[in-house]
Design an enzyme around this catalytic site. Sequence first.
Site, PDB file in Angstrom:
ATOM      1  N   ASP A 174       5.510  10.906   2.087  1.00  0.00           N
ATOM      2  CA  ASP A 174       4.009  10.496   1.874  1.00  0.00           C
ATOM      3  C   ASP A 174       3.238  10.130   2.938  1.00  0.00           C
ATOM      4  OD1 ASP A 174       2.459  10.491  -0.481  1.00  0.00           O
ATOM      5  OD2 ASP A 174       2.456   8.038  -0.325  1.00  0.00           O
ATOM      6  N   HIS A 212       0.917   9.014 -10.519  1.00  0.00           N
ATOM      7  CA  HIS A 212      -0.169   8.214 -10.481  1.00  0.00           C
ATOM      8  C   HIS A 212      -0.530   8.061 -12.039  1.00  0.00           C
ATOM      9  CE1 HIS A 212      -1.271   7.429  -6.382  1.00  0.00           C
ATOM     10  NE2 HIS A 212      -0.754   8.635  -6.351  1.00  0.00           N
ATOM     11  N   ASN A 224       6.369   4.386  -7.601  1.00  0.00           N
ATOM     12  CA  ASN A 224       4.926   3.951  -6.998  1.00  0.00           C
ATOM     13  C   ASN A 224       3.898   4.578  -7.927  1.00  0.00           C
ATOM     14  OD1 ASN A 224       5.417   2.534  -4.174  1.00  0.00           O
ATOM     15  ND2 ASN A 224       6.891   3.935  -4.535  1.00  0.00           N
ATOM     16  N   ALA A 225       2.883   3.779  -8.207  1.00  0.00           N
ATOM     17  CA  ALA A 225       1.653   4.244  -8.944  1.00  0.00           C
ATOM     18  C   ALA A 225       2.240   4.985 -10.440  1.00  0.00           C
ATOM     19  CB  ALA A 225       1.030   5.419  -8.261  1.00  0.00           C
ATOM     20  N   ASP A 227      11.234   4.946   2.893  1.00  0.00           N
ATOM     21  CA  ASP A 227      10.871   4.361   4.176  1.00  0.00           C
ATOM     22  C   ASP A 227      11.182   2.624   4.126  1.00  0.00           C
ATOM     23  OD1 ASP A 227       9.294   3.115   2.119  1.00  0.00           O
ATOM     24  OD2 ASP A 227       7.216   3.642   3.716  1.00  0.00           O
ATOM     25  N   GLY A 253      -0.252   5.618   1.376  1.00  0.00           N
ATOM     26  CA  GLY A 253       0.608   6.485   2.162  1.00  0.00           C
ATOM     27  C   GLY A 253       1.509   5.849   2.976  1.00  0.00           C
ATOM     28  N   LEU A 302      -0.672  -0.183  -0.719  1.00  0.00           N
ATOM     29  CA  LEU A 302      -0.199   1.072   0.303  1.00  0.00           C
ATOM     30  C   LEU A 302      -0.993   2.055   0.261  1.00  0.00           C
ATOM     31  CD1 LEU A 302       3.825   0.339  -0.605  1.00  0.00           C
ATOM     32  CD2 LEU A 302       2.404  -0.369   1.377  1.00  0.00           C
ATOM     33  N   GLU A 324      -2.626  16.253  -4.788  1.00  0.00           N
ATOM     34  CA  GLU A 324      -2.204  15.019  -5.657  1.00  0.00           C
ATOM     35  C   GLU A 324      -3.469  14.639  -6.147  1.00  0.00           C
ATOM     36  OE1 GLU A 324      -0.087  10.713  -4.479  1.00  0.00           O
ATOM     37  OE2 GLU A 324       0.007  12.424  -3.193  1.00  0.00           O
ATOM     38  N   ARG A 350      12.226  -1.471 -23.287  1.00  0.00           N
ATOM     39  CA  ARG A 350      11.805  -1.046 -24.488  1.00  0.00           C
ATOM     40  C   ARG A 350      11.148   0.435 -24.205  1.00  0.00           C
ATOM     41  NH1 ARG A 350      10.331  -6.329 -25.773  1.00  0.00           N
ATOM     42  NH2 ARG A 350      11.813  -7.299 -26.928  1.00  0.00           N
TER      43      ARG A 350
END
Length: 350
Positions: A234, A152, A176-177, A209, A270, A268, A59, A184
Amino acid sequence: CGVEEGLERVARGLLQHGVTSFCPTIVTSPVDYYHRVLPAMKCYQGRFDQASILGVHCEGPFISREKKGAHEEAFIQENPSPTALQVITYLAHPTVASPADVESFSSRPCLQRCYGSTDGVSIVTLAPELSGAAEGIRWLSGERGVVVSLGHSMAQIKVAEEAVRGGASLITHLFNAMLPFHHRDPGIVGLLTSQRLGQRQAYFSIIADGYHTHDTVLRIAYKAHPRGVVLVTDAMCAMGLGPGSHSLGNMRVEVASGVARLQGTSTLAGSVATMDSCVRHFKAATGCTTEEALEAASLRPAEVLGQEGRKGTLEFGADADLVLLDHDLHVQATYIAGQLAWRATGGTVT
């Protein structure tokens, strides 16, 4: 402890949560760390007392600085092209690439130079908007057989669609990320219902979670693409250790009330969730069937990895990795290759 010993401890510990196979993750790290650790994290079929490793998930480090999350910015790299191929081409055919290309290779970030080798790597998460990403995606998915996951990232929908058409097949921890959904330009989230992916589809991993993704958003994602859900935890090294201060790479993480955050921030870092708890939460939040919740943690991940003939199924010829659950989906026993590997205290499995 060493890498191999640490992995074995994790592989044994995951059995109590119904995990029979997994992909350990390396977050964004220095180049020498990949060269040192990746060779030690080899795929293996678990013994009867531990889960199997189906390959490593890298990752990073080719991710967006704006959406780095808990990744250490100093180690982020920005050009995931397979640059080494250009150098090999030059050595064989000097007219194709200039000597300047060879000279700059030593300092230019690239997939092969960064990871050293992708042997044993099953998944790479990268940001598709980065320069060189398109070439990197084609090389990883086409020549190396690696699953490319988008995450990410600041990518807009057109860039994400091009990435999937080019070989990407997964989204890393949806919502997330990444850019938030916008009417649009939905960004990477729009892949769930895009009709511009050619003959391909995009699976999406999601952290159910109760903290990373609101239950309403879980329902939206599930309703939009129910056969694309891949449940992931994660989870970082603090899983099962309780509240307190823990490490994530070179950074400190504080765990409190079941949530992991970078120390001194609201970011956050993980999770400390377990797979069985995510399955239960996903089923309760979405109203899906038990079969659908279990498939999201077994069959769908196997499909992503091209392992559906061996994993995530009870078909004849598949690996006899089984999990015995009670009515409320709490793990009672875990079997590896047909052999009892773990059972709950006081259980009746023999």
